[in-house]
Design a protein around this motif. Sequence first.
Motif, PDB file in Angstrom:
ATOM      1  N   VAL A  28       0.895  -1.318   0.104  1.00  9.38           N
ATOM      2  CA  VAL A  28      -0.050   0.061   0.208  1.00  9.38           C
ATOM      3  C   VAL A  28       0.793   1.092  -0.028  1.00  9.38           C
ATOM      4  O   VAL A  28       0.619   2.133  -0.509  1.00  9.38           O
ATOM      5  CB  VAL A  28      -0.723   0.006   1.036  1.00  9.38           C
ATOM      6  CG1 VAL A  28      -1.564   1.314   1.377  1.00  9.38           C
ATOM      7  CG2 VAL A  28      -1.936  -0.906   1.234  1.00  9.38           C
ATOM      8  N   ASP A  29       2.121   1.108   0.709  1.00 13.76           N
ATOM      9  CA  ASP A  29       2.747   2.297   0.810  1.00 13.76           C
ATOM     10  C   ASP A  29       3.280   2.623  -0.644  1.00 13.76           C
ATOM     11  O   ASP A  29       3.570   3.783  -0.906  1.00 13.76           O
ATOM     12  CB  ASP A  29       3.930   1.989   1.911  1.00 13.76           C
ATOM     13  CG  ASP A  29       3.630   2.225   3.362  1.00 13.76           C
ATOM     14  OD1 ASP A  29       2.760   2.933   3.312  1.00 13.76           O
ATOM     15  OD2 ASP A  29       4.336   1.430   3.913  1.00 13.76           O
ATOM     16  N   ASP A  30       3.769   1.618  -1.284  1.00 15.09           N
ATOM     17  CA  ASP A  30       4.099   1.737  -2.749  1.00 15.09           C
ATOM     18  C   ASP A  30       3.374   2.530  -3.464  1.00 15.09           C
ATOM     19  O   ASP A  30       3.354   3.591  -4.715  1.00 15.09           O
ATOM     20  CB  ASP A  30       4.715   0.438  -3.317  1.00 15.09           C
ATOM     21  CG  ASP A  30       5.737  -0.246  -2.589  1.00 15.09           C
ATOM     22  OD1 ASP A  30       6.727   0.599  -1.952  1.00 15.09           O
ATOM     23  OD2 ASP A  30       5.715  -1.364  -2.436  1.00 15.09           O
ATOM     24  N   ILE A  31       1.895   1.893  -3.400  1.00  8.98           N
ATOM     25  CA  ILE A  31       1.121   2.844  -4.273  1.00  8.98           C
ATOM     26  C   ILE A  31       0.676   4.091  -3.925  1.00  8.98           C
ATOM     27  O   ILE A  31       0.539   4.825  -4.773  1.00  8.98           O
ATOM     28  CB  ILE A  31      -0.340   1.746  -4.189  1.00  8.98           C
ATOM     29  CG1 ILE A  31      -0.342   0.406  -4.615  1.00  8.98           C
ATOM     30  CG2 ILE A  31      -1.685   2.691  -4.927  1.00  8.98           C
ATOM     31  CD1 ILE A  31      -1.441  -0.678  -3.999  1.00  8.98           C
ATOM     32  N   SER A  38      -0.419  10.043   0.868  1.00  9.03           N
ATOM     33  CA  SER A  38       0.000   9.573   1.903  1.00  9.03           C
ATOM     34  C   SER A  38      -0.696   8.137   2.147  1.00  9.03           C
ATOM     35  O   SER A  38      -1.588   7.885   1.606  1.00  9.03           O
ATOM     36  CB  SER A  38      -0.056  10.097   3.345  1.00  9.03           C
ATOM     37  OG  SER A  38      -1.508  10.461   3.522  1.00  9.03           O
ATOM     38  N   ARG A  39      -0.012   7.173   2.979  1.00  7.62           N
ATOM     39  CA  ARG A  39      -0.726   5.802   3.518  1.00  7.62           C
ATOM     40  C   ARG A  39      -2.100   6.188   3.836  1.00  7.62           C
ATOM     41  O   ARG A  39      -3.207   5.440   3.415  1.00  7.62           O
ATOM     42  CB  ARG A  39       0.219   4.981   4.425  1.00  7.62           C
ATOM     43  CG  ARG A  39      -0.411   3.802   4.562  1.00  7.62           C
ATOM     44  CD  ARG A  39       0.520   3.367   5.938  1.00  7.62           C
ATOM     45  NE  ARG A  39      -0.149   2.014   6.367  1.00  7.62           N
ATOM     46  CZ  ARG A  39      -0.060   0.737   5.972  1.00  7.62           C
ATOM     47  NH1 ARG A  39       0.781   0.358   4.946  1.00  7.62           N
ATOM     48  NH2 ARG A  39      -0.559  -0.114   6.714  1.00  7.62           N
ATOM     49  N   SER A  40      -2.304   7.144   4.829  1.00  6.98           N
ATOM     50  CA  SER A  40      -3.797   7.322   5.304  1.00  6.98           C
ATOM     51  C   SER A  40      -4.634   7.801   4.371  1.00  6.98           C
ATOM     52  O   SER A  40      -5.588   7.589   4.405  1.00  6.98           O
ATOM     53  CB  SER A  40      -3.481   8.368   6.542  1.00  6.98           C
ATOM     54  OG  SER A  40      -3.022   9.587   6.052  1.00  6.98           O
ATOM     55  N   SER A  48      -8.173  -1.975   0.957  1.00  8.53           N
ATOM     56  CA  SER A  48      -7.187  -2.851   0.641  1.00  8.53           C
ATOM     57  C   SER A  48      -6.618  -2.752  -0.802  1.00  8.53           C
ATOM     58  O   SER A  48      -7.130  -1.882  -1.507  1.00  8.53           O
ATOM     59  CB  SER A  48      -7.580  -4.202   0.742  1.00  8.53           C
ATOM     60  OG  SER A  48      -8.517  -4.641  -0.228  1.00  8.53           O
ATOM     61  N   LYS A  49      -5.385  -3.262  -0.897  1.00 10.58           N
ATOM     62  CA  LYS A  49      -4.742  -2.974  -2.313  1.00 10.58           C
ATOM     63  C   LYS A  49      -5.567  -3.546  -3.294  1.00 10.58           C
ATOM     64  O   LYS A  49      -5.674  -3.009  -4.596  1.00 10.58           O
ATOM     65  CB  LYS A  49      -3.230  -3.332  -2.144  1.00 10.58           C
ATOM     66  CG  LYS A  49      -2.975  -4.877  -2.191  1.00 10.58           C
ATOM     67  CD  LYS A  49      -1.546  -5.178  -2.371  1.00 10.58           C
ATOM     68  CE  LYS A  49      -1.221  -6.465  -2.045  1.00 10.58           C
ATOM     69  NZ  LYS A  49       0.135  -6.725  -1.973  1.00 10.58           N
TER      70      LYS A  49
END
Length: 224
Positions: A28-31, A38-40, A48-49
């Motif tokens: 998820v961080d990569d996306i 940001s991740r949030s 979810s991814k």
Amino acid sequence: MPTPPISQRLAEAAVALFDEHGYDETTVDDIAARAGVSRSTFFRYYRSKEDAIFPDHDTLLDRIAARLRASTADTAIVAITDAVRIVLAHYVDDAEVSLRRYRLVRKVPALRDREIASVARYQRLFREFVGDWLGDSPDAGLRAELMAASVVAAHNQVLRGWLRAGGTYDPSERLDHALGYVIATFRHLEQPQETDQVVVATFSRGASPQAVMAAIRQHLDSRA
């Protein structure tokens, strides 16, 4: 050129990264990083991814539901076929993402499961609409299930053929052809025929009663 909405940027980033590095290897961080958020922020749009691969199903379902609600009992089949065309056009209009998604779904079991669940939602929507349309008629539940399954199967067969061909042609005519089978099977539900009919016939004054009855019987047999 306007900046795409964040949900679209995240979806495009997910498809690209899954394609480039693999589903399991992408986080998820990569996306979020590829989309420039940001991740949030990612989790404000997707749970979810894998959800990011199917970002538009809720919106599409709402469009289909609106088209079906706009119909009447006399135009129910037209509404259903229009709704199916809306779904196909959605994939065709964004062919590049559709093709990349197709390749990914074939390789990743988690995405295949997610796609199957999405198809089931479309089929349920059609089934509920047809069930309401048929009301309390005999075998309404069974007929609604059969018609919904036929509609979805016709669409999916055409869509898969287009995807396998790399999106190299306009699949509209093929969808119309496939829907023709569905319409031919279920058209009688839209306009129930009257059971009582009047037959008017003319005969010469000298025709015998036997000849008159034979002619009427032949006509009725031919209409059975």
